[in-house]
Motif scaffolding. Structure first.
Motif, PDB file in Angstrom:
ATOM      1  N   ASN A 691       1.081  -1.207  -0.023  1.00 17.24           N
ATOM      2  CA  ASN A 691      -0.214   0.063  -0.214  1.00 17.24           C
ATOM      3  C   ASN A 691       0.797   1.396   0.205  1.00 17.24           C
ATOM      4  O   ASN A 691       0.666   2.150  -0.801  1.00 17.24           O
ATOM      5  N   ALA A 699       1.701   9.198  -5.983  1.00 12.09           N
ATOM      6  CA  ALA A 699       2.126  10.277  -5.704  1.00 12.09           C
ATOM      7  C   ALA A 699       2.900  11.218  -6.789  1.00 12.09           C
ATOM      8  O   ALA A 699       3.039  12.183  -6.939  1.00 12.09           O
ATOM      9  N   ASP A 727       9.384   9.211  -1.554  1.00 13.28           N
ATOM     10  CA  ASP A 727       9.418   9.338  -2.663  1.00 13.28           C
ATOM     11  C   ASP A 727       9.644  10.752  -3.051  1.00 13.28           C
ATOM     12  O   ASP A 727       9.934  11.613  -2.634  1.00 13.28           O
ATOM     13  N   GLY A 731       4.038  15.249  -2.422  1.00  8.59           N
ATOM     14  CA  GLY A 731       4.128  15.496  -1.113  1.00  8.59           C
ATOM     15  C   GLY A 731       2.662  15.731  -0.431  1.00  8.59           C
ATOM     16  O   GLY A 731       1.679  15.447  -1.046  1.00  8.59           O
ATOM     17  N   ILE A 732       2.615  16.046   1.101  1.00 10.51           N
ATOM     18  CA  ILE A 732       1.279  16.131   1.691  1.00 10.51           C
ATOM     19  C   ILE A 732       1.325  17.452   2.202  1.00 10.51           C
ATOM     20  O   ILE A 732       2.085  17.999   2.962  1.00 10.51           O
ATOM     21  N   LEU A 740      -4.438  12.003   6.906  1.00 14.45           N
ATOM     22  CA  LEU A 740      -4.233  10.759   5.958  1.00 14.45           C
ATOM     23  C   LEU A 740      -4.761   9.266   6.462  1.00 14.45           C
ATOM     24  O   LEU A 740      -4.972   8.406   5.882  1.00 14.45           O
ATOM     25  N   PHE A 745     -10.527   8.957   4.052  1.00 13.73           N
ATOM     26  CA  PHE A 745      -9.775   9.988   3.588  1.00 13.73           C
ATOM     27  C   PHE A 745      -8.836   9.684   2.381  1.00 13.73           C
ATOM     28  O   PHE A 745      -8.143   8.762   2.355  1.00 13.73           O
ATOM     29  N   THR A 746      -9.220  10.655   1.096  1.00 14.35           N
ATOM     30  CA  THR A 746      -8.417  10.303  -0.009  1.00 14.35           C
ATOM     31  C   THR A 746      -8.308  11.624  -0.660  1.00 14.35           C
ATOM     32  O   THR A 746      -9.434  12.395  -0.715  1.00 14.35           O
ATOM     33  N   THR A 747      -7.361  11.659  -1.495  1.00 12.57           N
ATOM     34  CA  THR A 747      -7.424  12.926  -2.217  1.00 12.57           C
ATOM     35  C   THR A 747      -7.386  12.279  -3.844  1.00 12.57           C
ATOM     36  O   THR A 747      -7.526  13.218  -4.829  1.00 12.57           O
ATOM     37  N   MET A 752     -10.027   5.073  -2.129  1.00  7.24           N
ATOM     38  CA  MET A 752     -11.093   4.741  -1.071  1.00  7.24           C
ATOM     39  C   MET A 752     -10.750   5.356   0.244  1.00  7.24           C
ATOM     40  O   MET A 752     -11.627   5.237   1.083  1.00  7.24           O
ATOM     41  N   ILE A 754      -8.991   4.088   2.430  1.00  9.65           N
ATOM     42  CA  ILE A 754      -8.825   3.257   3.509  1.00  9.65           C
ATOM     43  C   ILE A 754      -7.713   2.492   3.803  1.00  9.65           C
ATOM     44  O   ILE A 754      -7.318   1.890   4.944  1.00  9.65           O
ATOM     45  N   SER A 757      -5.566   3.734   6.807  1.00  9.65           N
ATOM     46  CA  SER A 757      -6.158   3.484   8.091  1.00  9.65           C
ATOM     47  C   SER A 757      -5.936   2.158   8.429  1.00  9.65           C
ATOM     48  O   SER A 757      -5.878   1.867   9.553  1.00  9.65           O
ATOM     49  N   ALA A 780       7.185  12.975  -0.257  1.00 10.05           N
ATOM     50  CA  ALA A 780       6.851  12.583   1.251  1.00 10.05           C
ATOM     51  C   ALA A 780       7.568  11.209   1.715  1.00 10.05           C
ATOM     52  O   ALA A 780       8.190  10.577   0.675  1.00 10.05           O
ATOM     53  N   VAL A 782       6.637   7.860   4.042  1.00 12.24           N
ATOM     54  CA  VAL A 782       5.746   7.192   4.897  1.00 12.24           C
ATOM     55  C   VAL A 782       6.395   6.219   5.714  1.00 12.24           C
ATOM     56  O   VAL A 782       7.162   5.457   5.073  1.00 12.24           O
TER      57      VAL A 782
HETATM   58  P1  ADP Z   1      -6.124   6.013  -1.142  1.00 16.58           P
HETATM   59  O1  ADP Z   1      -4.770   5.631  -1.757  1.00 16.58           O
HETATM   60  O2  ADP Z   1      -7.133   5.218  -1.665  1.00 16.58           O
HETATM   61  O3  ADP Z   1      -6.480   7.411  -1.252  1.00 16.58           O
HETATM   62  P2  ADP Z   1      -5.082   5.887   1.526  1.00 16.58           P
HETATM   63  O4  ADP Z   1      -5.703   5.575   2.855  1.00 16.58           O
HETATM   64  O5  ADP Z   1      -3.976   4.902   1.272  1.00 16.58           O
HETATM   65  O6  ADP Z   1      -6.262   5.817   0.335  1.00 16.58           O
HETATM   66  O7  ADP Z   1      -4.244   7.064   1.386  1.00 16.58           O
HETATM   67  C1  ADP Z   1      -5.134   8.263   1.978  1.00 16.58           C
HETATM   68  C2  ADP Z   1      -4.329   9.480   0.991  1.00 16.58           C
HETATM   69  O8  ADP Z   1      -3.200  10.116   1.813  1.00 16.58           O
HETATM   70  C3  ADP Z   1      -4.268   9.696  -0.311  1.00 16.58           C
HETATM   71  O9  ADP Z   1      -5.527   9.827  -1.134  1.00 16.58           O
HETATM   72  C4  ADP Z   1      -3.097  10.670  -0.299  1.00 16.58           C
HETATM   73  O10 ADP Z   1      -3.721  11.993  -0.543  1.00 16.58           O
HETATM   74  C5  ADP Z   1      -2.519  10.458   0.758  1.00 16.58           C
HETATM   75  N1  ADP Z   1      -1.156   9.963   0.560  1.00 16.58           N
HETATM   76  C6  ADP Z   1      -1.009   8.667   1.099  1.00 16.58           C
HETATM   77  N2  ADP Z   1       0.484   8.545   0.639  1.00 16.58           N
HETATM   78  C7  ADP Z   1       1.019   9.597   0.181  1.00 16.58           C
HETATM   79  C8  ADP Z   1       2.080   9.899  -0.127  1.00 16.58           C
HETATM   80  N3  ADP Z   1       3.024   8.990  -0.417  1.00 16.58           N
HETATM   81  N4  ADP Z   1       2.216  11.114  -0.606  1.00 16.58           N
HETATM   82  C9  ADP Z   1       1.326  11.913  -0.919  1.00 16.58           C
HETATM   83  N5  ADP Z   1      -0.002  11.682  -0.521  1.00 16.58           N
HETATM   84  C10 ADP Z   1      -0.139  10.640   0.267  1.00 16.58           C
END
Ligand code: ADP
Length: 792
Positions: A691, A699, A727, A731-732, A740, A745-747, A752, A754, A757, A780, A782
């Motif tokens: 994931n 990203a 990566d 970024g965030i 996050l 929460f998704t962008t 989805m 999830i 989480s 960012a 993770v």
């Molecule tokens: P999804 O991938 O379905 O959106 P996730 O829970 O895995 O659901 O991620 C939630 C959100 O966190 C993503 O929509 C994204 O906005 C942000 N996110 C996760 N990992 C990264 C990352 N490496 N860089 C930037 N944003 C991230």
């Protein structure tokens, strides 16, 4: 006046002349012989002249004669011959073979003391002997025992370039004894040994040049047997020497050419030969480049180095004198007097003058095919016409130089072609080996097969085996034999064959071979069947492995997808359960109320029952839903085991590597081999890492410039294992930082929300923590950490 016959000349010679046959008996004798010896002719027409020899001299002369017959040489000696009155007199005897073949007769000439006075002095009373010697076409001298010249014939004077004089004494005055110095050596030898002498010495010719002289000397003894004088007969042997020297050297040089000696050596020898055999002569050979534009000094053994420098590697230019003129015009070029020639201003003219060379003759050297191979240049101090002998020597030198240069050129060209051929052959062999391709040609007309080295190797055939299609057939896998035969037939009939067949090698292993064959007209002017075999066993195995790998990969992806889906549903179920548990408690409360309603007096049974039934039915349904979901998530029950995060990471990276390549992402993996093992669920942790990888990849989906990520494990200060993925993506944003890890929460448009989480709850289940942070640069990171000891 008619020419005198040979016999009449012999009759008038002032000596005894006779010829002998192979038996040694005389077959002719002049009148002096007959008168002196008084020997009678036998009826057979012979005279047994040996009977006139002094008994003490017989054995020595017989021995000498045998020796002379064996070698075919002249015989010269002095012997005593019996006069008709029985008295013996000394004679200088010379015998010459009558023909070239051995064992033949001889012509004898004896000049004896009978012709001289008793004191050994030369009889000059009637001048008979003088006239005879003067008439000889050979040089004749008489020398006293004290080595003083007594008489020299006209031929001697002529040779020395002195005036002819009638009076013998005047001739002596003309002759400087120094000029005869060369003769004293042989004479001394004669004196010491008392033996006749035949040999050579050098003397100064009238021209001023040293000539070789062949000399024969015999002592003439007086009546008492003492040496009264020496009779010397000699010939100028210079021409003969010249010719034999030229011939001997020519043979040697030609041998060098035939042996393939370096051209420089051959040309050096040729220059030396011309210099030796011509007067006042310094030679050089200039080779011409194939385009006749440049000189190269082939040899210049006696010229100063400056001459070589002026020509070597230089362009053919008229400023370079007669050599360049000859190269350009392809004709002989000559400078007779450099001092008065326009050449004197040029560098070569200057050089000639400094070295006192006034004349230069440059002759083109023609190859046997008529090309100008070079220039033969002869520098001389003054111009003098070459003698016929010198011209002959130069002509021979030109001829040999042409052959030698031409031969070397051919050899060089041949060597170059051979080297090219060897290189291309080696390249072919290497190329065949690298590509595991062997080739064959089958000359249908001549029934001739040729196989390449690699062909033998691929088909595991003995390299000494004679090529034949049957020999290949032996190797073909029995199941592919029919295919093989059909395809070969097809190839031979003109259609191209391209097929894969198996062979069984001597160690019983099976190889896959791709065979290509067709009839071609490109090699000979008639059809030739040719083709290649390629060992494709490795690629075939790799292909199979790939296919198997891909199957495994697909399966792994499916499993992962299943887990992912299951986990997503699991998470959903959790929230559903959460959502459902509230109403459930409501339902339960209602059920209790219902019961309480029933407990009233009178109980409202109908309403209560209906409520209770509905409630129970709903509860059952809800419970059923949850139960069914739970059944589905049996797999999700964590299987905690000792595991290594590096291994898990590697597995995930391997599974996603194709995906990453497709997205043009460079993945750098930095796994600390020292990270401690942890207790955890492999599949769940794989899910988390996958994931994280996918999030990082997504990203970076829209960024410009190269996409890359660093996957890293290490131990932190408290001994927990940390895995981070950094990566260079979007970024965030600060406002999202806290959200996050929240469910849903998704962008992303299709996200989805999830993944993170669930990941966090998995990590927390393992007693760890998970977080995300902005990088210093773009993108960012993770990460999560799991303590060495899993949660109890
Ligand atoms: P999804 O991938 O379905 O959106 P996730 O829970 O895995 O659901 O991620 C939630 C959100 O966190 C993503 O929509 C994204 O906005 C942000 N996110 C996760 N990992 C990264 C990352 N490496 N860089 C930037 N944003 C991230």
């Amino acid at each position: 006046m008619s020419k005198p016959s040979a016999a009449s000349v012999l009759e008038h010679l002032p000596g005894l002349v006779w010829t002998t046959d192979e038996t040694g008996a005389a077959t002719y004798a002049n009148r002096h012989f007959e008168a002196y010896t008084g020997l009678e002719w036998e009826p057979s027409g012979r005279i047994q002249w040996l009977t006139a020899l002094h008994p003490d001299d017989t054995s020595s002369i017989v021995e000498r004669l045998e020796n002379a017959q064996r070698t075919g040489s002249h015989l010269m000696t002095d012997v005593r011959l019996r006069r008709s009155d029985g008295e013996y007199r000394w004679f200088a005897v010379s015998a010459s073979p009558l023909s070239d073949s051995l064992n033949q007769g001889y012509c004898w000439l004896a000049i004896g003391s009978d012709e001289s006075s008793a004191d050994g002095h030369f009889p000059n009373s009637d001048g008979r002997m003088q006239r005879f010697l003067d008439a000889l076409p050979t040089q004749a001298l008489l020398v006293s025992p004290t080595i003083e010249l007594e008489f020299a014939n006209q031929e001697v004077l002529r040779w020395h370039g002195l005036a002819r004089g009638p009076h013998p004494l005047r001739r002596m005055d003309n002759l400087d004894s120094d000029e005869l110095i060369g003769i004293t050596g042989p004479l001394k030898h004669l004196l010491e040994n008392g033996e006749p002498y035949a040999g050579s010495y050098q003397a100064v010719h009238g021209s001023g040049n040293l000539h070789w002289i062949d000399v024969r000397m015999v002592p003439i003894r007086d009546a008492g047997g003492r040496v009264a004088r020496y009779f010397v007969l000699q010939n100028d042997a210079q021409d003969l020497r010249h010719a034999s020297y030229l011939l001997a050297n020519e043979v040697k040089i030609l041998e060098m050419v035939a042996r393939g000696a370096p051209t420089a050596d051959v040309l050096h020898k040729l220059c030396r030969l011309v210099e030796d055999l011509s007067t006042d002569c310094s030679c050089c050979v200039l080779e011409l480049s194939l385009d006749r534009k440049y000189f190269r000094v082939g040899a210049a053994p006696s010229l100063p180095d400056e001459f070589k420098e002026i020509f070597d590697g230089k362009a053919v230019d008229v400023g370079l004198g007669p050599c360049a003129s000859a190269a350009i015009s392809r004709k002989k070029a000559e400078v007779l007097d450099c001092a008065s020639d326009g050449l004197r201003e040029s560098a070569i003219g200057q050089l000639m003058l400094v070295n006192d060379f006034n004349a230069c003759l440059a002759i083109p050297i023609l190859s046997p095919y008529g090309n100008t191979a070079g220039i033969f240049a002869i520098y001389r101090h003054r111009h003098v016409a070459f003698t016929p002998h010198e011209r002959q020597v130069i002509d021979r030198a030109l001829l040999i130089a042409g052959i030698s240069i031409d031969r070397t050129r051919h050899e060089e060209a041949l060597l170059k072609r051979e080297a090219q051929l060897r290189r291309s052959q080696a390249q072919l062999v290497a190329a065949q080996r690298i590509s595991s391709t062997g080739s064959f040609t089958f000359d249908i007309q001549r029934d001739e097969n040729i196989w390449s080295e690699e062909f033998y190797r691929i088909l595991d055939l003995d390299p000494t085996l004679k090529p034949s299609i049957d020999a290949v057939r032996e190797r073909v896998h029995p199941e592919d034999l029919e295919l093989f035969n059909t395809e070969i037939q097809r190839g031979l009939s003109g259609d191209g064959a391209d097929f894969i067949f198996r062979i069984v090698t001597t160690d019983a292993s099976v190889k896959f071979i791709r065979g290509l064959a067709r009839v071609t007209h490109e090699i000979e002017d008639y059809p030739v069947f040719m083709g290649t075999v390629q060992d494709i066993t490795n690629s075939k195995r790799a292909e199979d492995a790939l296919r198997r790998g891909e199957e495994a990969l697909t399966k792994a992806r499916e499993d992962l997808a299943y887990v992912s889906r299951a986990m997503t549903i699991s998470a959903l179920t959790t929230s559903i359960a959460h959502e459902v548990s509230q109403p459930l408690s409501g339902i339960l409360a209602n059920a209790n109320t219902c019961l309480r309603l029933l407990a009233r007096d009178p109980p409202n049974v109908a309403a209560a029952s209906e409520t209770a039934r509905r409630t129970i039915r709903d509860t059952m349904r809800a419970t059923e839903v949850i139960k069914r979901l739970r059944v589905m998530f049996n797999r999700q029950i964590p299987v905690m085991e000792e595991t290594n995060l590096n291994e898990i990471t590697r597995e995930v990276i391997a599974l996603s590597s194709k995906d990453m390549r497709d997205r043009s992402i460079a993945v750098t993996v930095q796994l600390d081999p020292e990270v401690p093992t942890i207790t955890g669920d492999r599949i769940q942790l794989q899910q988390v890492i996958l994931n994280m990888l996918l999030n990082a990849a997504e990203a970076m989906a829209d960024i410009e410039g190269p996409r890359s990520m660093v996957v890293r494990t290490h131990s932190d200060a408290v001994g927990s294992t940390v895995l981070s993925i950094a990566d260079v993506g979007i970024g965030i944003p600060a406002e999202n930082a806290d959200k996050l890890f929240e469910a849903f929460f998704t962008t992303k448009r299709n996200g989805m929300g999830i993944g993170l989480s669930i990941s966090r709850s998995i990590i927390e289940n393992h007693g760890g923590v998970m977080w995300a942070e902005m990088n210093n640069g773009p993108g960012a990171t993770v990460a999560f950490s799991i303590p060495r000891q899993a949660r109890p």
